[in-house]
Motif scaffolding. Structure first.
Motif, PDB file in Angstrom:
ATOM      1  N   UNK A 183      90.572 124.220 -34.603  1.00 59.09           N
ATOM      2  CA  UNK A 183      91.373 125.444 -34.642  1.00 59.09           C
ATOM      3  C   UNK A 183      91.839 125.752 -36.059  1.00 59.09           C
ATOM      4  N   UNK A 184      91.976 124.720 -36.893  1.00 60.44           N
ATOM      5  CA  UNK A 184      92.313 124.973 -38.302  1.00 60.44           C
ATOM      6  C   UNK A 184      91.248 125.806 -38.979  1.00 60.44           C
ATOM      7  N   UNK A 185      90.005 125.653 -38.549  1.00 62.45           N
ATOM      8  CA  UNK A 185      88.948 126.476 -39.143  1.00 62.45           C
ATOM      9  C   UNK A 185      89.216 127.950 -38.861  1.00 62.45           C
ATOM     10  N   UNK A 186      89.678 128.246 -37.667  1.00 67.95           N
ATOM     11  CA  UNK A 186      89.992 129.644 -37.360  1.00 67.95           C
ATOM     12  C   UNK A 186      91.159 130.141 -38.216  1.00 67.95           C
ATOM     13  N   UNK A 187      92.157 129.272 -38.395  1.00 67.12           N
ATOM     14  CA  UNK A 187      93.297 129.682 -39.222  1.00 67.12           C
ATOM     15  C   UNK A 187      92.877 129.885 -40.668  1.00 67.12           C
ATOM     16  N   UNK A 188      91.962 129.045 -41.161  1.00 70.17           N
ATOM     17  CA  UNK A 188      91.464 129.229 -42.523  1.00 70.17           C
ATOM     18  C   UNK A 188      90.760 130.566 -42.665  1.00 70.17           C
ATOM     19  N   UNK A 189      89.980 130.925 -41.651  1.00 69.63           N
ATOM     20  CA  UNK A 189      89.313 132.227 -41.689  1.00 69.63           C
ATOM     21  C   UNK A 189      90.341 133.349 -41.688  1.00 69.63           C
TER      22      UNK A 189
END
Lengths: 387, 273
Positions: A282-288
């Motif tokens: 989910x951190x990947x989504x937040x990074x995006x």
């Protein structure tokens, strides 16, 4: 909470206590430094009773290069390429930690453009790191397809890095007082094209691994660690956040332009391996999300506020700065004598070193296969441990 | 999707370190029953297999590069930090240059890189360089991959570059030397194919001429004096250890190989100067 410390030698001489009715014997088995799970070369000594892990003791040091000692003879600009080689999957954040510390100590001003580009690059690097970690975790648990998918995204982000920075892994991009290069004119367009593509990739990750029951069963409730224990062990990054402590230096220290963007700190509810897995996903989504907010309006300005050949002599005393890498808090601790352009003594507080010792607390009592799941969920980078 | 879906992320506020941060909590559902495990397990398994299968007939994003085959169409980005190289302002177009090297390499049956040693063009101006031998790059290099050897130029009575020794074997391509150079004399090229059979071949002299800077040569009108300013330098050689020179039991590069077996004649080791 007291932590009992026993050396490897004491473990060797401890009398084997078999707790089954059969006459069994405990074995000490080396996992590593060449085992695929060792991700480089971390030696882990397992105390085994059959297939049950009684105790785990990691033995680091196989990639020790003495970087901290080398840095005592280098200028601060020369230290930065060496930080690429610690946690090589978060090279940009490591560079930023040194640059931040030097800028804070000398009072060097940077402009909004520099800080914005630094933030975008850091988040791209975090995406790249998490994509690779996702693939490697899949491979550790027996899903080879995941490895190929993870590397696919990593290379696509790597091409954007290569266009602007000129390297794919060892970036050496963020310098004290600016950047090495300005971004390419088509950088923003390329990153904007990448964002929907990566959202699709994360959906594929969910389909391939997260939705797989076998994968879930191998991670759920394995290696539970609560927040107090994680804090006591000095964990940072996704491992600490998976245990429910919302400590994220991007939110609490607010360096760069992280205070101008909206993003959520992802935390877990239980603190098991599944949480450590899903927090990163989910951190990947937040990074995006962070990149989406910044990429449209990169402010104008210079990309460097210092000449390259300027001599940087830090004032006498102790200087510390840290950034949030893909694995936790990477800190640079500089002791300067105020006379020479080199540090008198330098220490890197690397996140993986503290995260590694988690296995000694939570891996006991599980099977070997579960131990592999636990170590995969820790996302260790061995050169970062050994330095 | 089995146990967790993206919709089960709950956003809330939590205090940490004297601040309040917005937090996404990864919710945990009730563990599935055995029946659900069987059902969802099949579903998740088939979904994953289907995703893999679709790539057979719709290779949407084929990212595999067939490297040795695609060398002609390979595009190395402009900033790619590959091999270090001298900038030669008068150099002919790179295409011509590499074609010439290929031709010489075929004639002499050597590698194109080594073939540069045979280029002795009438038009010597091609190898005029910007380097003054100021050693700024040597100071900037983090791991001593560059050594600047200077000499005293007799015509101009000043210091000039003799050999610019670059050790590829210890270089980490950090670009510090290029940024530190005040004269814009060196650049990083896109070259990355550096495999050789002898590690001594990884120590290069980058300059082709031991000569003063290009503008100082071109200011000189007399061609005879100009020719006296210039000394040719080979790609290998010089007083750097392993820089192409011989070592005990190792003949110098280009020297004829020693014929005797070193074991049977242990006392008489041939040393190439």
């Amino acid at each position: 909470m007291s932590v009992q410390i026993r050396t490897l030698e004491e473990h060797l001489h401890a009398s084997p206590q078999a707790d089954s009715e059969l006459t069994t014997q405990e074995y000490l088995v080396n996992m590593g430094p060449q085992h695929p799970i060792a991700h480089g070369s971390l030696r882990v000594v397992l105390r085994l009773d059959g297939e049950n892990v009684k105790f785990v003791i990691p033995v680091p040091g196989y990639v020790h290069r003495g970087v901290e000692k080398m840095c005592e003879h280098l200028t601060y600009r020369q230290i930065i390429p060496y930080t690429d080689r610690l946690d090589y999957l978060s090279a940009i954040m490591n560079n930023w930690a040194v640059a931040k510390t030097v800028e804070k100590a000398l009072g060097i001003e940077t402009n909004a453009r520099i800080e914005t580009i630094r933030t975008i690059m850091s988040e791209l690097q975090r995406l790249q790191s998490h994509a690779l970690w996702w693939g490697v975790t899949g491979m550790d648990l027996g899903a080879y397809t995941a490895f190929l998918y993870g590397f696919r995204e990593r290379e696509i982000i790597g091409e954007i890095f290569e266009e602007t920075i000129g390297a794919r892994l060892t970036m050496n991009y963020i310098q004290p007082g600016g950047l090495m290069y300005d971004i390419q004119p088509d950088f923003a367009a390329k990153v904007k094209k990448l964002i929907p593509y990566l959202h699709g990739c994360i959906a594929q990750y969910e389909t391939l691994l997260s939705g797989n029951t076998i994968f879930q069963e191998r991670l759920r409730n394995i290696g539970v660690m609560d927040g107090a224990e994680a804090l006591a062990l000095g964990c940072t990054g996704p491992i600490l956040r998976a245990s429910g402590v919302p400590l994220d230096l991007r939110a609490t220290e607010a360096y760069g332009v992280y205070d101008q963007v909206n993003f959520n700190v992802v935390v877990g509810a239980v603190g098991d391996s599944w949480d450590r897995y899903y927090v990163r996903l989910h951190e990947m989504r937040e990074s995006l999300r962070i990149i989406e907010q910044l990429i449209d309006n990169v402010p104008e300005g210079d990309y460097a506020t210092l000449r390259y050949n300027e001599e940087l002599i830090l004032p006498e005393g102790l200087h510390y700065g840290q950034t949030e890498t893909a694995r936790g808090a990477f800190g640079v601790f500089i002791d300067s004598d105020g006379k020479r352009p080199h540090p008198r003594r330098l220490h890197f507080r690397s996140p993986s070193f503290n995260n590694m010792w988690v296995v000694t607390r939570i891996a006991a009592g599980w099977r070997i296969a579960d131990f592999i799941a636990i170590q995969s969920s820790l996302d260790l980078v061995i050169p970062d441990i050994d330095r | 999707m089995g146990m967790i879906q993206a919709t089960q992320i709950v956003n809330e506020e939590r205090p940490i370190a004297g601040k309040t941060v917005s937090v996404s909590v990864v919710q945990r559902l009730r563990p599935p029953t055995r029946f659900q495990v069987a059902l969802l397990g099949m579903q998740g398994l088939l979904q994953g297999m289907w995703l893999t299968l679709t790539y057979f007939w719709s290779p949407v994003e084929v990212v595999t590069r067939e490297y040795p085959e695609n060398r002609d169409s390979l595009k190395i980005t402009e900033r790619f930090r590959g091999n270090l190289r001298f900038k030669f302002p008068n150099e002919v177009a790179h295409q011509t240059h590499s074609a010439l090297l290929e031709q010489i390499a075929q004639e002499t049956q050597t590698h194109p890189e080594v073939a540069e040693n045979w280029i002795r063009d009438e038009d010597d101006t091609r190898w005029y360089h910007n380097c003054t031998g100021c050693s700024k790059c040597e100071e900037a290099c983090p791991n001593a991959s560059i050594r600047i050897l200077t000499r005293h130029g007799e015509i101009l009575d000043d210091r000039e570059i003799d050999r610019f020794v670059w050790r590829l074997d210890s270089c980490m391509f950090c670009n510090a030397c290029v940024l530190a150079c005040p004269w814009d004399a060196i650049e990083m090229t896109g070259g990355f194919e550096n495999a050789v059979f002898d590690r001594r071949l990884l120590v290069y002299s980058l300059n082709r001429l031991a000569a003063p800077r290009i503008n100082l040569i071109q200011d000189e009108q007399d061609p005879a004096v100009r020719a006296r300013m210039i000394d040719w330098r080979s790609r290998y050689g010089g007083p750097i250890p392993l820089g192409g020179t011989g070592l005990p039991n190792l003949p110098a590069i280009g020297a004829p190989k020693v014929q005797e077996c070193p074991v049977s004649h242990a006392g008489s080791t041939a040393v190439a100067p």
